[in-house]
Design a protein around this motif. Structure first.
Motif, short mmCIF file in Angstrom:
data_model
loop_
_atom_site.label_atom_id
_atom_site.label_comp_id
_atom_site.label_asym_id
_atom_site.label_seq_id
_atom_site.Cartn_x
_atom_site.Cartn_y
_atom_site.Cartn_z
N LEU A 103 0.85 -1.19 0.00
CA LEU A 103 0.00 0.00 0.00
C LEU A 103 0.89 1.24 0.00
CD1 LEU A 103 -2.72 -0.88 2.65
CD2 LEU A 103 -3.07 -0.59 0.20
N THR A 104 0.47 2.24 -0.77
CA THR A 104 1.21 3.49 -0.77
C THR A 104 0.62 4.45 0.25
OG1 THR A 104 -0.13 4.31 -2.60
CG2 THR A 104 1.97 3.30 -3.16
N LYS A 105 1.49 5.27 0.81
CA LYS A 105 1.07 6.28 1.77
C LYS A 105 0.64 7.51 1.01
CE LYS A 105 4.18 4.94 5.53
NZ LYS A 105 5.29 5.39 6.38
N PRO A 106 -0.32 8.27 1.47
CA PRO A 106 -1.13 8.00 2.66
C PRO A 106 -2.07 6.83 2.39
CG PRO A 106 -1.96 9.94 1.54
CD PRO A 106 -0.73 9.50 0.79
N ILE A 107 -2.25 6.00 3.40
CA ILE A 107 -3.04 4.78 3.21
C ILE A 107 -4.53 5.07 3.34
CG2 ILE A 107 -1.23 3.23 4.02
CD1 ILE A 107 -3.02 3.01 6.63
N ASP A 108 -5.30 4.26 2.66
CA ASP A 108 -6.75 4.27 2.81
C ASP A 108 -7.05 3.28 3.94
OD1 ASP A 108 -9.42 2.86 2.27
OD2 ASP A 108 -9.56 4.63 0.96
N GLN A 109 -7.63 3.76 5.02
CA GLN A 109 -7.84 2.92 6.20
C GLN A 109 -8.71 1.69 5.91
OE1 GLN A 109 -9.26 5.48 9.34
NE2 GLN A 109 -7.29 6.54 9.51
N ALA A 110 -9.78 1.87 5.16
CA ALA A 110 -10.66 0.75 4.84
C ALA A 110 -9.93 -0.29 4.01
CB ALA A 110 -11.90 1.24 4.11
N GLU A 111 -9.08 0.17 3.11
CA GLU A 111 -8.32 -0.76 2.26
C GLU A 111 -7.31 -1.54 3.10
OE1 GLU A 111 -5.76 -0.82 -1.90
OE2 GLU A 111 -6.37 1.12 -1.05
N LEU A 112 -6.64 -0.87 4.02
CA LEU A 112 -5.69 -1.58 4.90
C LEU A 112 -6.41 -2.65 5.71
CD1 LEU A 112 -2.94 -2.07 6.21
CD2 LEU A 112 -3.48 -0.22 7.82
N LEU A 113 -7.55 -2.31 6.29
CA LEU A 113 -8.30 -3.29 7.08
C LEU A 113 -8.75 -4.47 6.22
CD1 LEU A 113 -10.38 -0.95 9.40
CD2 LEU A 113 -8.37 -2.31 10.01
N ALA A 114 -9.19 -4.20 4.99
CA ALA A 114 -9.60 -5.28 4.09
C ALA A 114 -8.43 -6.19 3.76
CB ALA A 114 -10.20 -4.70 2.81
N ARG A 115 -7.27 -5.61 3.56
CA ARG A 115 -6.08 -6.41 3.23
C ARG A 115 -5.62 -7.22 4.44
NH1 ARG A 115 -3.03 -3.92 -1.69
NH2 ARG A 115 -4.71 -2.72 -2.61
N LEU A 116 -5.76 -6.67 5.62
CA LEU A 116 -5.41 -7.44 6.82
C LEU A 116 -6.40 -8.59 7.05
CD1 LEU A 116 -4.23 -4.66 9.29
CD2 LEU A 116 -2.84 -6.40 8.14
N ARG A 117 -7.67 -8.37 6.76
CA ARG A 117 -8.64 -9.48 6.86
C ARG A 117 -8.30 -10.58 5.86
NH1 ARG A 117 -12.12 -5.08 7.69
NH2 ARG A 117 -12.78 -5.10 5.50
N SER A 118 -7.87 -10.18 4.68
CA SER A 118 -7.42 -11.16 3.69
C SER A 118 -6.20 -11.92 4.23
CB SER A 118 -7.05 -10.43 2.39
OG SER A 118 -6.51 -11.33 1.45
N GLY A 119 -5.30 -11.20 4.87
CA GLY A 119 -4.14 -11.83 5.49
C GLY A 119 -4.53 -12.82 6.58
N GLU A 120 -5.55 -12.48 7.35
CA GLU A 120 -6.04 -13.40 8.39
C GLU A 120 -6.52 -14.71 7.77
OE1 GLU A 120 -8.50 -11.99 11.74
OE2 GLU A 120 -8.30 -10.02 10.78
#
Length: 193
Positions: free
Chosen positions: A102-119
């Motif tokens: 992800l490039t900064k500044p990050i989109d918070q919703a996108e980061l959370l979606a990617r972390l859920r994918s990681g889970e």
């Protein structure tokens, strides 16, 4: 689930910590690459990591390379954050072993979606590792029973090494998941009744 945040920028660390804690993650925070690498290689290391590319000590890319080259049993899902956005830099990041970028500044919703994918990936990896462990154990039991077994030709007991001689039922029960019930074959009935 536990997640490591590694970023040398205090404001970024604070914003990420607040966002991820609010989303229900247990957050571990480091501000240098060396500290992040130590946390990710510890016995109780988190399996999710959000790493800044540029940090004092090891860079996020260096951490990715080192983790992927190590013989670790548990997988770490890595999201790399950076202000860099060229195609070559994204490719370098992914080639180094990052799972996402992800490039900064990050989109918070996108980061959370990617972390859920990681889970999801981590749950699958952990389930697969558990199954492989079960298969390894089963294979060891099969190999143990495949070898040459010395059996007494008179009493039919099994040579059990230092344990001496064991009844066949006791030996098989100790070395397999078999359970026993006793019956009497026709030859035994004829001989004893």
């Amino acid at each position: 689930m536990r997640v490591l945040i590694a970023d040398d920028d205090q404001l970024s660390r604070t914003l990420l910590t607040s966002l991820l804690a609010h989303a229900g993650y247990q957050v571990i925070v480091e501000h240098t690459g060396d500290a992040a690498f130590a946390a990710l290689t510890a016995a109780d290391a988190p399996q999710l990591a959000v790493l800044d590319w540029v940090m004092p000590g090891r860079s996020g890319v260096d951490i990715c390379r080192a983790l992927r080259a190590s013989e670790r049993e548990r997988y770490t899902y890595i999201v790399m954050l950076t202000a860099r956005d060229s195609r070559d830099e994204r490719l370098e990041c992914i080639d180094a072993g990052a799972d996402d970028f992800l490039t900064k500044p990050i989109d918070q919703a996108e980061l959370l979606a990617r972390l859920r994918s990681g889970e999801r990936v981590i749950r699958l990896e952990n389930a697969l590792a558990e199954r492989i462990g079960e298969l390894d154990l089963a294979l060891k039991q099969v190999k143990h029973l495949e070898g040459i077994i010395t059996i007494c030709m008179h009493c039919k007991r099994i040579a059990a090494g230092a344990d001496g001689w064991q009844r066949l039922e006791a030996y098989l029960a100790a070395h397999s998941n078999a359970s026993f019930t006793h019956g009497l074959c026709q030859e035994g009935r004829d001989a004893h009744f």
